[in-house]
Design an enzyme around this catalytic site. Sequence first.
Site, PDB file in Angstrom:
ATOM      1  CB  SER A 101      -0.834  -0.508   1.063  1.00  0.00           C
ATOM      2  OG  SER A 101       0.424  -0.150   2.848  1.00  0.00           O
ATOM      3  CD  GLU A 136       7.885  -6.618  -1.909  1.00  0.00           C
ATOM      4  OE1 GLU A 136       7.292  -5.699  -2.487  1.00  0.00           O
ATOM      5  OE2 GLU A 136       8.590  -7.544  -1.386  1.00  0.00           O
ATOM      6  CE  LYS A 165       4.146  -1.021   7.884  1.00  0.00           C
ATOM      7  NZ  LYS A 165       4.051  -1.019   6.367  1.00  0.00           N
TER       8      LYS A 165
HETATM    9  C1  5RP Z   1       4.969  -5.992  -0.509  1.00  0.00           C
HETATM   10  C2  5RP Z   1       5.666  -6.123   0.791  1.00  0.00           C
HETATM   11  C3  5RP Z   1       5.065  -4.758   1.571  1.00  0.00           C
HETATM   12  O1  5RP Z   1       6.578  -3.971   0.783  1.00  0.00           O
HETATM   13  C4  5RP Z   1       4.766  -4.733   2.552  1.00  0.00           C
HETATM   14  O2  5RP Z   1       4.143  -5.854   2.306  1.00  0.00           O
HETATM   15  C5  5RP Z   1       4.785  -3.268   3.042  1.00  0.00           C
HETATM   16  O3  5RP Z   1       2.677  -3.523   3.186  1.00  0.00           O
HETATM   17  P1  5RP Z   1       2.786  -2.644   2.701  1.00  0.00           P
HETATM   18  O4  5RP Z   1       3.178  -0.748   2.215  1.00  0.00           O
HETATM   19  O5  5RP Z   1       0.916  -2.131   2.702  1.00  0.00           O
HETATM   20  O6  5RP Z   1       2.305  -1.820   4.423  1.00  0.00           O
HETATM   21  O7  5RP Z   1       7.179  -6.896   0.800  1.00  0.00           O
HETATM   22  O8  5RP Z   1       5.626  -8.300  -0.382  1.00  0.00           O
END
Ligand code: 5RP
Length: 235
Positions: free
Chosen positions: A39, A115, A133
């Site tokens: 997101s 990624e 986070k």
């Molecule tokens: C997807 C990822 C995303 O970057 C991670 O889950 C963070 O997501 P968000 O910005 O929705 O919190 O690693 O595989």
Amino acid sequence: MLEQIEDVIEAKARMKMKAAERAIELVEPGMTVGLGSGSTASMWIRLLGERVRDRGLQITAVASSEDTERLGRSYGIPFVAIGKCDRIDLTVDGADEIAPRLALIKGGGGNLLREKIVASASKLFVVVADSSKVVNKLGKFPLPVEVIPMAASLVSCALEELGFTTKLRHRPDGSIYVTDQQNHLLDCTGVTIEDPYQMVSEINAIVGVVEHGIFLDMVNFALIASEDGLIERRV
Ligand code: 5RP
């Protein structure tokens, strides 16, 4: 109660946008840009897409997931396939956990392999996130491990020997989650990762593991937004 939950979601969305807005300033014409997934990365991709669509910004993009590519294409962002890409100037992506030394857990959205390929090939890899986070130690967020489907059960046993509880990821409709590379994911919980380097070497030693969601020594800096402002965290 519902209102409180909505307030938290809205506050997080505001923070994510703050980080995305700062990260958009890093993009320069002519760059090959890696687009993350999730997101927060999607907010940044929308800002990038508006610049491409409305202001004629010339860039080429590399996608870290099929969802990301679909989003980028909806704005007219031109893509090069990963297999044809020979340089990535800048990648912006989100994270599920950010620990000291900018060690990450990623892959909550299921895209950790691509990624990681994109991030590791980038001259500049920037993480955008809200302050929820940030952690002292990795491991509260389930660590995703991408596995060759036929090895899933054996890899799961090996991960359990390391102390994890593992769960094969499923989609909301009950079917097994299949990654963009046609692999499966084991979400691993129950271990506080005291030494991420040691954990990486132990997980990498399990045959059948394709990749895991621990990212070490890859991030140049992280843009972390809170209600109070935005900080740029370096190692
Ligand atoms: C997807 C990822 C995303 O970057 C991670 O889950 C963070 O997501 P968000 O910005 O929705 O919190 O690693 O595989």
